[in-house]
Write an enzyme that holds these catalytic residues in place. Sequence first.
Site, PDB file in Angstrom:
ATOM      1  N   GLU A 105      11.081  24.457 -86.972  1.00 29.89           N
ATOM      2  CA  GLU A 105      11.478  25.667 -87.705  1.00 29.89           C
ATOM      3  C   GLU A 105      10.799  25.710 -89.073  1.00 29.89           C
ATOM      4  OE1 GLU A 105      15.025  25.277 -90.366  1.00 29.89           O
ATOM      5  OE2 GLU A 105      15.936  26.176 -88.592  1.00 29.89           O
ATOM      6  N   ASP A 166      12.752  28.801 -81.960  1.00 30.34           N
ATOM      7  CA  ASP A 166      12.508  29.530 -83.212  1.00 30.34           C
ATOM      8  C   ASP A 166      11.245  29.043 -83.912  1.00 30.34           C
ATOM      9  OD1 ASP A 166      13.702  27.097 -83.862  1.00 30.34           O
ATOM     10  OD2 ASP A 166      15.029  27.923 -85.389  1.00 30.34           O
TER      11      ASP A 166
END
Length: 422
Positions: A105, A166
């Site tokens: 991330e 993500d």
Amino acid sequence: MTQQQSPRRRLPVAGSLVAVAGLLVTALAATQPAVAANAGPAVPFGSHQFPYTAGTLKPSGPQAAVDQQVVATYKAWKAAFVKQNCGNGWYQVLSPDADHPYVAEGQGYGMVVTALMAGADADARKIFDGLVKYTLAHPSVNNSHLLAAEQDSSCRSVDGSDSATDGDLDVAYGLLLADRQWGSGGTYDYKDLAVKHIAAIKKSEVNATTHLTLLGDWSDSGESHHWITRSSDWMIDHFRAFRTATGDSGWDTIRTAHQKLITSQQSQYAASTGLLADFVVGTDKTPRPASGKVLESSHDGDFGWNACRDPWRIGTDAVTSGDAASLASARKLNGWIRAKTGGDPNKIATGYRLSGSVFESGDDMAFTAPFAVTALTDPGSQTWLDALWGKLAATPVDPKLYYGASVQLQSMIVASGNYWVP
């Protein structure tokens, strides 16, 4: 408050589209202006070449002053978290408040931020290429075109070496930004890397039945979390960019599936607030907020440390695309939080049930900053937006809190009018 760890799954590990996409990319590239390998950025920060949809608000005051507030926050963020701790010509984004020092991330955030800040930072491309080198050196064990989700202090992949969706979405998006900024004729062919990464995301991180994002390439069809999706992975503008970059209409199907889910979850489970749960379960039959812990905590079905990013992500698509569904979802969130706080950003808490009641009354930029993006969508929210912007601009970056600072900076980039979709 007790600082929360950056969201990541805490479980062990449980194509053919690339060739076609490559042909389509070749055809699309012929229509794009060439960028010299050593040229400056095509879209320097502060140039505002991509106007937002008509009616979008912006913080009050001279645009140059607003832009400078973003640059100041970026410089502090960069000093705190952009590191070269492991040699090899790598750059890494440090995450001291996450489960591990380096998480996917964070690298994705770094690539998107660095590409967007080019022009304000003379070292942007050097840092970006160092991040690319790092990501390429840490492939997922399940799909080598994806990024292993976690590394230790020595930059060794740990915890199964599998992926987190993500992070991969932002890595691919960052590569598309870089291709537009600098072209793909330098050290790295950004466009080629992006197309391969996008194909890998579709293959390994999107549920082939529901067209919804998986938690990572570890939650495949034989894994118990296969019918769970995380709302903070629903990056609608990214899906639009992937469609443009690859020519693959499957990304239209993926985008539409997520927009329908956002709308239905808001109307069925949060009609008065518009809030989304960290995790939605039962996607094969009846998608619904998690009931208790399914991955991280007993609040997996609440608006917590994952979903806090949703107003930023949904609002970003609303202002850049003008899409009616995204606008409606963003405005619902904005109307609720503005009323809930009485227009005082200092009253935004760090955890809400979908009904709107507070379950954690802390104060963190991860929760506060995203609402500045949804405020952009309501013509009647200028005073509210200015109050939010004032708090964001005045809040110093805490070098111990990578997560909140990263969300703060990216929300400021969007709210200042400096975000764009390649």
